[in-house]
Write a protein that holds these residues in place. Structure first.
Motif, PDB file in Angstrom:
ATOM      1  N   GLY A  42       0.946  -0.817   0.059  1.00  0.00           N
ATOM      2  CA  GLY A  42       0.513   0.253   0.407  1.00  0.00           C
ATOM      3  C   GLY A  42       0.451   1.161  -0.018  1.00  0.00           C
ATOM      4  O   GLY A  42       1.943   1.357  -1.026  1.00  0.00           O
ATOM      5  N   ARG A  43       0.830   2.104   1.328  1.00  0.00           N
ATOM      6  CA  ARG A  43       1.487   3.296   1.566  1.00  0.00           C
ATOM      7  C   ARG A  43       2.511   3.396   1.998  1.00  0.00           C
ATOM      8  O   ARG A  43       3.199   3.993   2.558  1.00  0.00           O
ATOM      9  CB  ARG A  43       0.667   4.173   1.446  1.00  0.00           C
ATOM     10  CG  ARG A  43      -0.677   4.615   0.995  1.00  0.00           C
ATOM     11  CD  ARG A  43      -0.407   5.266  -0.001  1.00  0.00           C
ATOM     12  NE  ARG A  43       0.638   6.240  -0.372  1.00  0.00           N
ATOM     13  CZ  ARG A  43       0.108   6.456  -1.912  1.00  0.00           C
ATOM     14  NH1 ARG A  43       0.494   6.007  -2.950  1.00  0.00           N
ATOM     15  NH2 ARG A  43       0.476   8.237  -1.544  1.00  0.00           N
ATOM     16  N   SER A  60       7.104   5.776   3.917  1.00  0.00           N
ATOM     17  CA  SER A  60       5.082   5.875   4.314  1.00  0.00           C
ATOM     18  C   SER A  60       4.610   7.149   3.854  1.00  0.00           C
ATOM     19  O   SER A  60       5.139   8.501   4.330  1.00  0.00           O
ATOM     20  CB  SER A  60       4.418   5.912   5.688  1.00  0.00           C
ATOM     21  OG  SER A  60       5.501   6.643   6.999  1.00  0.00           O
ATOM     22  N   LEU A  76       0.558   8.685   4.391  1.00  0.00           N
ATOM     23  CA  LEU A  76      -0.507   8.056   5.728  1.00  0.00           C
ATOM     24  C   LEU A  76      -0.822   9.526   5.281  1.00  0.00           C
ATOM     25  O   LEU A  76      -1.210  10.335   6.126  1.00  0.00           O
ATOM     26  CB  LEU A  76      -0.045   7.524   6.552  1.00  0.00           C
ATOM     27  CG  LEU A  76       0.734   6.483   6.883  1.00  0.00           C
ATOM     28  CD1 LEU A  76       1.730   5.745   7.333  1.00  0.00           C
ATOM     29  CD2 LEU A  76       0.351   5.131   5.044  1.00  0.00           C
ATOM     30  N   SER A 135      -4.332  10.209   6.437  1.00  0.00           N
ATOM     31  CA  SER A 135      -4.659  10.493   7.264  1.00  0.00           C
ATOM     32  C   SER A 135      -4.541   9.856   8.830  1.00  0.00           C
ATOM     33  O   SER A 135      -4.311   8.693   8.858  1.00  0.00           O
ATOM     34  CB  SER A 135      -6.311   9.953   7.362  1.00  0.00           C
ATOM     35  OG  SER A 135      -6.854   8.385   7.419  1.00  0.00           O
ATOM     36  N   ALA A 179      -6.956   7.332  10.294  1.00  0.00           N
ATOM     37  CA  ALA A 179      -7.065   6.177  10.294  1.00  0.00           C
ATOM     38  C   ALA A 179      -6.282   5.664   9.730  1.00  0.00           C
ATOM     39  O   ALA A 179      -5.648   4.143   9.651  1.00  0.00           O
ATOM     40  CB  ALA A 179      -8.245   6.591  10.027  1.00  0.00           C
ATOM     41  N   ASP A 180      -5.354   6.278   8.293  1.00  0.00           N
ATOM     42  CA  ASP A 180      -4.763   5.584   7.732  1.00  0.00           C
ATOM     43  C   ASP A 180      -3.384   4.986   8.631  1.00  0.00           C
ATOM     44  O   ASP A 180      -2.405   4.430   8.564  1.00  0.00           O
ATOM     45  CB  ASP A 180      -3.575   6.897   6.414  1.00  0.00           C
ATOM     46  CG  ASP A 180      -5.357   6.617   5.751  1.00  0.00           C
ATOM     47  OD1 ASP A 180      -6.138   5.686   5.001  1.00  0.00           O
ATOM     48  OD2 ASP A 180      -4.880   7.722   4.865  1.00  0.00           O
ATOM     49  N   ALA A 181      -3.095   5.965   9.464  1.00  0.00           N
ATOM     50  CA  ALA A 181      -1.832   5.788   9.923  1.00  0.00           C
ATOM     51  C   ALA A 181      -2.084   4.534  11.042  1.00  0.00           C
ATOM     52  O   ALA A 181      -0.925   3.797  10.734  1.00  0.00           O
ATOM     53  CB  ALA A 181      -1.303   7.046  10.879  1.00  0.00           C
ATOM     54  N   ALA A 210      -3.881   2.127  10.739  1.00  0.00           N
ATOM     55  CA  ALA A 210      -4.043   0.935   9.799  1.00  0.00           C
ATOM     56  C   ALA A 210      -2.267   0.520   9.820  1.00  0.00           C
ATOM     57  O   ALA A 210      -2.828  -0.345   9.729  1.00  0.00           O
ATOM     58  CB  ALA A 210      -5.065   0.592   8.990  1.00  0.00           C
ATOM     59  N   ALA A 211      -1.908   1.372   9.303  1.00  0.00           N
ATOM     60  CA  ALA A 211      -0.083   0.836   8.290  1.00  0.00           C
ATOM     61  C   ALA A 211       0.446   0.883   9.900  1.00  0.00           C
ATOM     62  O   ALA A 211       1.073  -0.781   9.773  1.00  0.00           O
ATOM     63  CB  ALA A 211       0.289   2.066   7.992  1.00  0.00           C
ATOM     64  N   GLU A 263      -0.639  -2.891  10.652  1.00  0.00           N
ATOM     65  CA  GLU A 263      -0.535  -3.854   9.575  1.00  0.00           C
ATOM     66  C   GLU A 263       1.210  -4.209   9.583  1.00  0.00           C
ATOM     67  O   GLU A 263       1.513  -5.944  10.081  1.00  0.00           O
ATOM     68  CB  GLU A 263      -0.225  -3.124   8.174  1.00  0.00           C
ATOM     69  CG  GLU A 263      -0.269  -4.551   6.791  1.00  0.00           C
ATOM     70  CD  GLU A 263      -0.375  -3.859   6.031  1.00  0.00           C
ATOM     71  OE1 GLU A 263      -0.036  -4.395   4.510  1.00  0.00           O
ATOM     72  OE2 GLU A 263      -1.171  -2.723   5.579  1.00  0.00           O
TER      73      GLU A 263
END
Length: 271
Positions: A37-38, A55, A57, A59, A61-63, A65-66, A69
């Motif tokens: 992904g990112r 990276s 990211l 938002s 939420a993106d951060a 989640a990453a 992961e």
């Protein structure tokens, strides 16, 4: 590969982000770089562990989640790893989110870059010292002893990395010892990253009684000459507070701050 015009710091940082982070190639034997992904991450080879190199990211939420992961990924491999955070990485509170997820921030450093053509590449060695290129296990042992005395900490991953590089990809690294007589007093290396234009300076730790005598300055000039011979345009270094003033006087420019965030794997941690 053409060089970025002098004074174009934003352009140089963008080039660094692209070549050394987003399009990174493995930097040690046995390592692999993966794009998820990112996020761009490296799973190290013989040195063990891994690192998140880049990276983007957008938002919170993106951060989150990453981060989750990567924790799951490296946890499943049973590996500790580093998230190498740069001051301009998004979101602005990414460091706080890493800390909340169990990472430990290390000492911040300054990403500094110089155009090799503008550097003085004529080393002036202090009286009584010589420089030697390390090519074997005995030399690596001496390097590790110097690093242990200067920096402390666990030097075993570096020992494994250097042995693997010298055995399997020796032209990508120049490992150097400065000797006073036959006594090692400083150790450093130059790492070459083909296709990027950037060569990287690492180490340079000097025993206390030899500091302030010009050893570090001479090593920078020597490695700049080696990088120029190999066809590189830029030298890059993650500078400590101690080395930053010296590098600024030598012509390096501070582009941004970088902080390693370390997550230590525990067998009791959930994957």
């Amino acid at each position: 590969m053409s060089a970025t015009p002098a004074g174009d710091d934003d352009g140089l940082l963008a080039r660094y982000d692209l070549r050394m982070r987003r399009e990174a190639a493995p930097d040690e034997p046995g390592a692999r770089v993966e794009r998820a992904g990112r996020v761009v991450r490296q799973v190290n080879g013989d040195s063990g562990g891994g690192v998140v190199l880049w990276s983007d990211l957008a938002s919170a939420a993106d951060a989150d989640a990453a981060i989750a992961e990567q924790l799951a990924y490296f946890g499943a491999l049973g590996r500790s790893f580093e998230w190498k955070l740069y001051a301009h990485d998004r979101p602005a509170d990414l460091g706080e989110r890493l800390t909340a997820a169990g990472f430990e921030a290390q000492e911040p450093e300054t990403l500094m870059v110089a155009e090799i053509a503008a550097l003085d590449r004529r080393p002036v060695w202090p009286a009584g010292t010589t420089v030697r290129r390390v090519t074997d296990a005995d030399g690596v042992r001496a390097v590790i002893e110097v690093h242990g005395a200067v920096f402390g900490g666990d030097q075993e991953p570096l020992r494994r990395r250097l042995l693997a590089q010298l055995a399997r990809d020796p032209e990508r690294v120049r490992v150097l010892l400065v000797l006073a007589g036959e006594r090692p007093v400083c150790a450093a290396r130059l790492e070459l990253t083909p296709g990027t234009g950037f060569a990287s300076l690492w180490g340079g730790g000097t025993l206390p009684e030899w500091r302030g005598k010009g050893v570090y300055r001479a090593l920078v000039a020597h490695r700049a000459a080696l990088a120029a011979e190999a066809g590189y345009h830029y030298l890059q270094v993650d500078a400590s507070d101690q080395s930053r003033p010296v590098l600024e006087r030598l012509g390096f420019t501070a582009l941004t701050a970088t902080t390693p965030y370390i997550h230590t794997h525990s067998a009791a941690s959930p994957a």
